[in-house]
Design a protein around this motif. Structure first.
Motif: not given
Length: 253
Positions: A142-146, A161-169, A176-186
């Motif tokens: 919650v509160g993170k970009k996933v 789950i309310d409050g998770i910033n979901v980024v869809r691909f 995983f490229l987004e995670l590697q580059n630090g643009r998402v948290d998990a």
């Protein structure tokens, strides 16, 4: 506009043939006559389906598809599609089956028919291996970009789950490229492909396995009992003959 009687009948016949071809599912006889089994998948999901160094789609699911085709006496033709396009393609008759690490859910079972379960799975939370963020449960996101793959179970569980910033691909590789580059948290995805990615790219780690009790099934067009029964019979034969266990050893050990 006036249409001659003979032409009107031709149009009616054409429409009936068109409707039948789009509404009624492919029979085993039709698949055999075609000479190939059209298998829909999304090949960025190792070890179930992925593209190898020879640019061939391989994996656990693909080997199961090959067993199905072998019993029918036909070849496999892989139809690679985005995951969220697989069910529409099946409904439109563009493919015969979906075998893509697809979790059996109530919503999906309303629009396709699933085989008996052939694999049990859970979800994994993957993070960067820097020790800064290692959540042990979904609620800590919650509160993170996933990042998730669109339409997958990972997408469903984090969206609930309310409050998770979901980024869809469309592809897990992009997540995983987004995670590697630090643009998402998990990244949240199924356990088996998560382990495969982490093994290949040690810059990531699995911080938690979330017990979701999922099962994978092979999907056929709604109402295609003949093909569904054939798939279930083949799975039974694979398990009783030891072929299934050999595939598990090949891809997961």
């Amino acid at each position: 506009m006036h249409i001659k009687k003979g032409y009107a009948w031709l149009i009616v016949v054409f429409l009936l043939v068109f409707v039948a071809s789009t509404v009624f599912p492919q029979t085993l006889t039709q698949i055999k006559q075609r000479g190939k089994l059209l298998v829909g998948t999304e090949p960025t999901f190792p070890p179930f389906e992925f593209v190898d160094g020879k640019n061939q789609v391989v994996g656990f699911d693909i080997d199961i598809a090959n067993e199905l085709a072998k019993r029918l006496g036909v070849k496999v033709e892989i139809v690679s599609l985005p995951f969220d396009s697989l069910i529409p393609a099946l409904q439109q008759g563009k493919i015969d089956i979906i075998i893509a690490g697809m979790t059996i859910t109530e919503d999906r079972a309303k629009v396709v028919d699933f085989s008996k379960p052939y694999f049990e799975a859970n979800q994994a939370i993957v993070v960067r291996k820097d020790g800064k963020f290692e959540p042990k449960k979904l609620e800590e996101l919650v509160g993170k970009k996933v990042a998730v793959q669109l339409g997958t179970t990972g997408d469903l569980v984090v969206t609930d789950i309310d409050g998770i910033n979901v980024v869809r691909f469309q592809k897990f590789t992009d997540a995983f490229l987004e995670l590697q580059n630090g643009r998402v948290d998990a990244v949240v995805l199924d356990e088996a492909p998560a382990k495969s990615y982490v093994k290949k790219f040690p810059k990531f780690l699995i911080s938690a396995i979330v017990d979701t009790g999922e099962t994978y099934g092979i999907a056929v067009k709604k109402g295609n009992k003949e093909l569904l029964n054939f798939v279930n019979q083949t799975l039974d034969i694979m398990k009783s003959s030891g072929v299934y266990n050999k595939l598990l050893q090949k891809w997961f050990e």
